[in-house]
Design a protein around this motif. Structure first.
Motif, short mmCIF file in Angstrom:
data_model
loop_
_atom_site.label_atom_id
_atom_site.label_comp_id
_atom_site.label_asym_id
_atom_site.label_seq_id
_atom_site.Cartn_x
_atom_site.Cartn_y
_atom_site.Cartn_z
N ARG A 231 0.85 -1.19 0.00
CA ARG A 231 0.00 0.00 0.00
C ARG A 231 0.89 1.24 0.00
O ARG A 231 1.95 1.27 0.61
CB ARG A 231 -0.91 -0.01 1.23
N ARG A 232 0.46 2.28 -0.68
CA ARG A 232 1.28 3.48 -0.83
C ARG A 232 0.70 4.65 -0.05
O ARG A 232 -0.50 4.75 0.15
CB ARG A 232 1.41 3.87 -2.31
N GLY A 233 1.59 5.51 0.38
CA GLY A 233 1.22 6.77 1.01
C GLY A 233 2.00 7.90 0.39
O GLY A 233 2.69 7.73 -0.61
N VAL A 234 1.89 9.05 1.01
CA VAL A 234 2.55 10.25 0.49
C VAL A 234 3.38 10.87 1.59
O VAL A 234 2.94 10.98 2.75
CB VAL A 234 1.52 11.28 -0.03
N LEU A 247 4.21 1.36 2.44
CA LEU A 247 3.93 0.86 3.78
C LEU A 247 4.24 -0.63 3.80
O LEU A 247 3.42 -1.46 3.37
CB LEU A 247 2.47 1.13 4.15
N HIS A 248 5.43 -0.96 4.29
CA HIS A 248 5.93 -2.33 4.16
C HIS A 248 5.91 -3.06 5.50
O HIS A 248 6.26 -2.49 6.54
CB HIS A 248 7.36 -2.32 3.62
N ASN A 266 7.10 2.98 6.97
CA ASN A 266 7.23 3.71 5.72
C ASN A 266 8.60 3.46 5.10
O ASN A 266 9.62 3.49 5.79
CB ASN A 266 7.07 5.22 5.95
N VAL A 267 8.64 3.24 3.80
CA VAL A 267 9.88 3.14 3.04
C VAL A 267 9.84 4.20 1.95
O VAL A 267 8.85 4.31 1.22
CB VAL A 267 10.05 1.74 2.42
N ALA A 322 3.27 -6.28 18.07
CA ALA A 322 2.37 -5.22 17.58
C ALA A 322 3.00 -4.57 16.38
O ALA A 322 4.21 -4.50 16.26
CB ALA A 322 2.11 -4.18 18.68
N GLY A 323 2.17 -4.04 15.50
CA GLY A 323 2.66 -3.27 14.36
C GLY A 323 2.83 -1.83 14.75
O GLY A 323 2.15 -1.33 15.64
N GLN A 324 3.73 -1.14 14.03
CA GLN A 324 3.91 0.30 14.25
C GLN A 324 3.04 1.05 13.28
O GLN A 324 2.96 0.72 12.13
CB GLN A 324 5.37 0.70 14.00
#
Length: 324
Positions: A231-234, A247-248, A266-267, A322-324
């Motif tokens: 999934r991508r973000g900005v 979002l890896h 985030n990468v 847990a995930g961050q």
């Protein structure tokens, strides 16, 4: 032109666990600075030339800044200087403006220069106050900085006669080694392991979330084809340009004795990796001035596993995933 801000501090005695010979470490402080927001980068209130405002506290910013659109509103005096700024996302040029008076907590300072750059958060309000800029390392690096974001407060200390002091916190805490940037000593470089791969990241309270550089992600075993499935973000860089963030899902992220299992990070194609504000939101963190370590006390321990108990605690917090 840029210099450390000098403040009128309140003097208080404070007992620490390793102090001067008389057992008392004397500390000057601005008092507790209330953090106005519950998530993301910490924001505190201040005054600029008598105007009530709010600033983002940003350990990753070399120089404190005010958005250009706020210069006239806050009665700042523009200078003819320009500076070259480098940060996440690239480079840009910025102007310089001078504040006659700056107030924070119990302290005041005079004739304070700010760079005028950025507009992403211009117009944002927190608790009825306009967010007008960033407090950067030129301000923070003159003091011991204590982030207690779980309690929504920050404090700045100047210590006297404390020697190699340690926080007088209830419960256990960890001393974690750090380095400072070779070109900018104000930067705080933390040693991490990402899926077992050693790497470094700058502790950056101005980054909402931890950001892994593309080079570090690839070195940790991530393939570009994997990122294209994410999934991508900005993301927004210092030059206000938008860049892609992937979002890896990683297996683990180690920060000193802490292990975060299955984080989603985030990468991005950036120069440096950043350990973002969510780490500060989960832990109490004391950053001593010009030392090569920080003190960390888990507060939201349910999101971490800890490989060893702290020296001052009989047992480590319970581990969990847990995930961050």
């Amino acid at each position: 032109m840029f210099r450390s801000m000098r403040w009128l501090f309140l003097g208080i005695p404070l007992l620490l666990s390793a102090c001067a010979d008389d057992g008392v470490c004397r500390i000057s402080t601005l008092g507790n600075l209330e953090v106005l927001n519950a998530t993301g980068s910490p924001i505190v209130k201040a005054t600029v030339n008598g105007h009530p405002v709010a600033f983002i506290v940003d350990t990753g910013a070399q120089i404190s800044s005010i958005w250009p659109q706020e210069v006239d509103k806050l009665d700042l005096v523009s200078s003819f200087h320009t500076v070259r700024m480098r940060g996440t996302g690239g480079e840009t040029f910025a102007g310089v403006a001078i504040a006659d008076k700056l107030g924070m907590g119990s302290g005041t300072a005079s004739d304070i220069p700010f760079v005028t750059v950025g507009n992403l958060f211009d117009g944002r309000m927190v608790n009825g106050l306009p967010v007008v800029g960033l407090f950067g390392a030129d301000f923070l690096s003159s003091y011991d900085v204590v982030f207690d974001l779980p309690a929504r407060r920050i404090n700045l200390y100047v210590t006297h006669g404390c020697g190699e002091s340690q926080p007088d916190w209830n419960g256990g805490f960890y001393k974690i080694g750090i380095d400072h940037g070779s070109q900018d000593r104000s930067k705080i470089q933390v040693h991490l392991k990402l899926d077992g791969h050693p790497m470094e990241a700058f502790l950056d309270s101005g980054a909402h979330r931890t950001l892994i550089s593309l080079d570090d992600a690839l070195a940790a075993g991530v393939k570009k084809a994997d990122l294209l499935q994410d999934r991508r973000g900005v993301g927004i860089g210092i030059d206000d340009r938008k860049t892609v963030r992937y979002l890896h899902h990683f297996d683990s992220l180690d920060i000193g004795p802490f292990r975060i299992m299955h984080p989603v990070l985030n990468v991005g194609d950036t120069r440096d990796s950043l350990l973002g504000a969510e780490f500060l939101r989960r832990n109490r963190v004391w950053i001593p001035r010009r030392e090569n370590w920080i003190f960390v006390q888990p507060v939201l321990a349910k999101v971490l596993s800890v490989s060893q108990p702290p020296p001052s605690s009989p047992a480590a917090p319970a581990s969990a995933s847990a995930g961050q």
